[in-house]
Design a protein around this motif. Sequence first.
Motif, mmCIF file in Angstrom:
data_model
loop_
_atom_site.group_PDB
_atom_site.id
_atom_site.type_symbol
_atom_site.label_atom_id
_atom_site.label_comp_id
_atom_site.label_asym_id
_atom_site.label_seq_id
_atom_site.Cartn_x
_atom_site.Cartn_y
_atom_site.Cartn_z
ATOM 1 N N PRO A 127 0.874 -1.200 0.255
ATOM 2 C CA PRO A 127 -0.090 -0.044 0.017
ATOM 3 C C PRO A 127 0.795 1.260 -0.017
ATOM 4 C CG PRO A 127 0.092 -0.887 2.056
ATOM 5 C CD PRO A 127 0.748 -1.909 1.464
ATOM 6 N N LEU A 128 1.616 1.502 -1.093
ATOM 7 C CA LEU A 128 2.301 2.755 -1.197
ATOM 8 C C LEU A 128 1.525 4.007 -1.414
ATOM 9 C CD1 LEU A 128 5.189 1.090 -3.310
ATOM 10 C CD2 LEU A 128 5.001 1.343 -0.698
ATOM 11 N N HIS A 129 1.909 5.175 -0.958
ATOM 12 C CA HIS A 129 0.953 6.323 -1.321
ATOM 13 C C HIS A 129 2.112 7.325 -1.710
ATOM 14 C CE1 HIS A 129 -2.950 5.188 -0.037
ATOM 15 N NE2 HIS A 129 -2.183 4.676 1.012
ATOM 16 N N GLU A 130 1.507 8.330 -2.676
ATOM 17 C CA GLU A 130 2.718 9.296 -3.020
ATOM 18 C C GLU A 130 2.767 10.448 -1.800
ATOM 19 O OE1 GLU A 130 2.126 12.818 -6.454
ATOM 20 O OE2 GLU A 130 0.522 11.821 -5.764
ATOM 21 N N CYS A 131 3.766 10.976 -1.824
ATOM 22 C CA CYS A 131 4.170 12.057 -0.983
ATOM 23 C C CYS A 131 4.620 13.290 -1.871
ATOM 24 C CB CYS A 131 5.600 11.499 -0.070
ATOM 25 S SG CYS A 131 5.052 10.275 0.949
ATOM 26 N N ARG A 132 3.841 14.459 -1.648
ATOM 27 C CA ARG A 132 4.180 15.496 -2.424
ATOM 28 C C ARG A 132 4.693 16.592 -1.610
ATOM 29 N NH1 ARG A 132 -0.538 17.332 -6.298
ATOM 30 N NH2 ARG A 132 1.125 18.689 -7.071
ATOM 31 N N PRO A 133 5.848 17.219 -1.600
ATOM 32 C CA PRO A 133 6.604 17.989 -0.578
ATOM 33 C C PRO A 133 5.590 19.188 -0.524
ATOM 34 C CG PRO A 133 8.151 16.963 -2.189
ATOM 35 C CD PRO A 133 6.695 16.797 -2.587
ATOM 36 N N LEU A 134 5.776 19.810 0.632
ATOM 37 C CA LEU A 134 4.943 21.421 0.699
ATOM 38 C C LEU A 134 5.913 22.253 0.323
ATOM 39 C CD1 LEU A 134 3.327 20.909 4.515
ATOM 40 C CD2 LEU A 134 2.259 20.683 2.080
ATOM 41 N N THR A 135 5.294 23.345 -0.307
ATOM 42 C CA THR A 135 6.178 24.145 -1.072
ATOM 43 C C THR A 135 5.912 25.763 -0.316
ATOM 44 O OG1 THR A 135 4.991 24.741 -2.906
ATOM 45 C CG2 THR A 135 6.651 23.127 -2.759
ATOM 46 N N GLU A 136 4.916 25.849 0.464
ATOM 47 C CA GLU A 136 4.430 26.800 0.932
ATOM 48 C C GLU A 136 4.615 27.035 2.550
ATOM 49 O OE1 GLU A 136 0.246 27.799 -0.174
ATOM 50 O OE2 GLU A 136 0.510 27.084 -2.112
ATOM 51 N N TRP A 137 5.114 28.238 3.136
ATOM 52 C CA TRP A 137 4.641 28.404 4.631
ATOM 53 C C TRP A 137 4.956 29.697 4.843
ATOM 54 C CZ3 TRP A 137 8.787 30.132 8.226
ATOM 55 C CH2 TRP A 137 8.410 29.751 9.579
ATOM 56 N N ALA A 138 4.105 30.019 5.856
ATOM 57 C CA ALA A 138 4.095 31.414 6.117
ATOM 58 C C ALA A 138 4.395 31.478 7.882
ATOM 59 C CB ALA A 138 2.876 32.288 6.158
ATOM 60 N N ASP A 139 5.202 32.574 8.178
ATOM 61 C CA ASP A 139 5.373 32.914 9.767
ATOM 62 C C ASP A 139 3.975 32.923 10.678
ATOM 63 O OD1 ASP A 139 8.226 32.751 9.808
ATOM 64 O OD2 ASP A 139 8.074 34.826 8.986
ATOM 65 N N ARG A 140 3.778 32.215 11.843
ATOM 66 C CA ARG A 140 2.726 32.356 12.565
ATOM 67 C C ARG A 140 3.187 32.873 13.789
ATOM 68 N NH1 ARG A 140 -1.261 31.124 8.962
ATOM 69 N NH2 ARG A 140 -0.709 29.342 7.758
ATOM 70 N N PRO A 141 2.190 33.469 14.652
ATOM 71 C CA PRO A 141 2.296 34.090 15.954
ATOM 72 C C PRO A 141 2.998 32.876 16.825
ATOM 73 C CG PRO A 141 0.189 34.579 15.358
ATOM 74 C CD PRO A 141 0.692 33.511 14.305
ATOM 75 N N ALA A 142 4.272 33.353 17.451
ATOM 76 C CA ALA A 142 5.163 32.192 18.081
ATOM 77 C C ALA A 142 4.445 31.652 19.307
ATOM 78 C CB ALA A 142 6.363 32.937 18.274
ATOM 79 N N ALA A 143 4.604 30.329 19.561
ATOM 80 C CA ALA A 143 4.341 29.932 20.682
ATOM 81 C C ALA A 143 5.184 29.921 21.806
ATOM 82 C CB ALA A 143 4.015 28.298 20.336
ATOM 83 N N PRO A 144 4.846 29.647 22.807
ATOM 84 C CA PRO A 144 6.110 29.719 24.056
ATOM 85 C C PRO A 144 7.524 28.971 23.643
ATOM 86 C CG PRO A 144 3.917 29.328 25.083
ATOM 87 C CD PRO A 144 3.773 29.251 23.575
ATOM 88 N N ARG A 145 8.551 29.845 23.651
ATOM 89 C CA ARG A 145 9.922 29.264 23.306
ATOM 90 C C ARG A 145 10.404 28.504 24.377
ATOM 91 N NH1 ARG A 145 12.003 31.854 18.978
ATOM 92 N NH2 ARG A 145 14.068 31.503 19.347
ATOM 93 N N ILE A 146 11.284 27.636 24.114
ATOM 94 C CA ILE A 146 12.131 26.911 24.934
ATOM 95 C C ILE A 146 12.517 27.504 26.099
ATOM 96 C CG2 ILE A 146 14.528 25.580 25.448
ATOM 97 C CD1 ILE A 146 12.521 24.042 24.220
ATOM 98 N N GLY A 147 12.464 27.389 27.337
ATOM 99 C CA GLY A 147 12.874 28.226 28.563
ATOM 100 C C GLY A 147 11.505 29.167 28.980
#
Length: 331
Positions: free
Chosen positions: A192-212
């Motif tokens: 049961p093989l399925h195609e993988c199509r890479p994502l090419t879109e990304w936009a910055d989002r409001p940051a979640a709490p950072r490490i620390g």
Amino acid sequence: MLEDLTTAAPLATVWPTAYPKGYAVVDVETTGLARDDRIISAAVYRLDAHGEVEDHWYTTVNPERDPGPVWIHGLTSEALEGAPLFPDIAEEFSLRLADRVLVAHNAVFDWQMIAREYARAEREAPVRQRLCTIALSKELGLPLPNHKLESLAAHFGVVQQRAHHALDDARVLAEAFRPSLRAAAAGGVRLPLHECRPLTEWADRPAAPRIGQQAGGYGSYRPSSWRPARKRPACPYPNPGRYEEGKSLKQGMRVAFSGDTSVERELLEDRATEAGLHVASSLSRLTSLLVTNDPDSHTSKVVKARQFGTPVVDEAAFGQLLRDVEPASGQ
């Protein structure tokens, strides 16, 4: 019978020529399950064409935010603070994935998390196909009580040492995949093989709490959608009615989707829209067709489809139907 084959998992005398030449068994631990969650650890076992282990690799990843359910994966902010960022390990990760089929338990989740991390890093994951061991166990008819990794491992006598640790989960899956693969080869089962199509879109989002800056707990932030909200244009064609098995789709037909898809859902919906179909977010008596890879599930759309007698096809069949959509009447 396949049930008998999976007990001893013999190496097939004649290995199917269509089978892949190598596999990358992958497990990722994440800050959560939403689309804006991050990978915090990853492991890859590289296997040859017959499922034999070639090598393995593991890394933690600094998600630059709250690590989420520490009580599940055990990775605290302190443990991740000195870990590399994903862009720092992307090249090594790529070397482990290149020219191989990605294998994972519930592979659509692992693939989507990996694809999103690569998109954030402005790169593409070198993965073109994936194989889900849940789907493979169904193809083999394994007598499992459920589809948890621990059940698959128990079936093949694989002992798990550290559940939800990426390296041990990948090891367990690799050991369970080997006899599964050999059983499939011996039985002539199509993988049961399925195609993988890479994502090419990304936009910055409001940051979640950072490490620390530990948040108040898992779920204390609001996940955002992967892409900016888009309002689809109204379908210009009238609904010609329900899809009939054996016939073509027709422009204007109302199509709904339910459950996981191998192709990113938005891309699949875009293809349907471009073909002149009406993509519906809910299911009603007017729906022409429901597309789902799990017709036995109890999602609201599947339940309604049964009640209304709405035709149901899986993603692969829908992909074939999209190739030959008839024009709307009068076009």
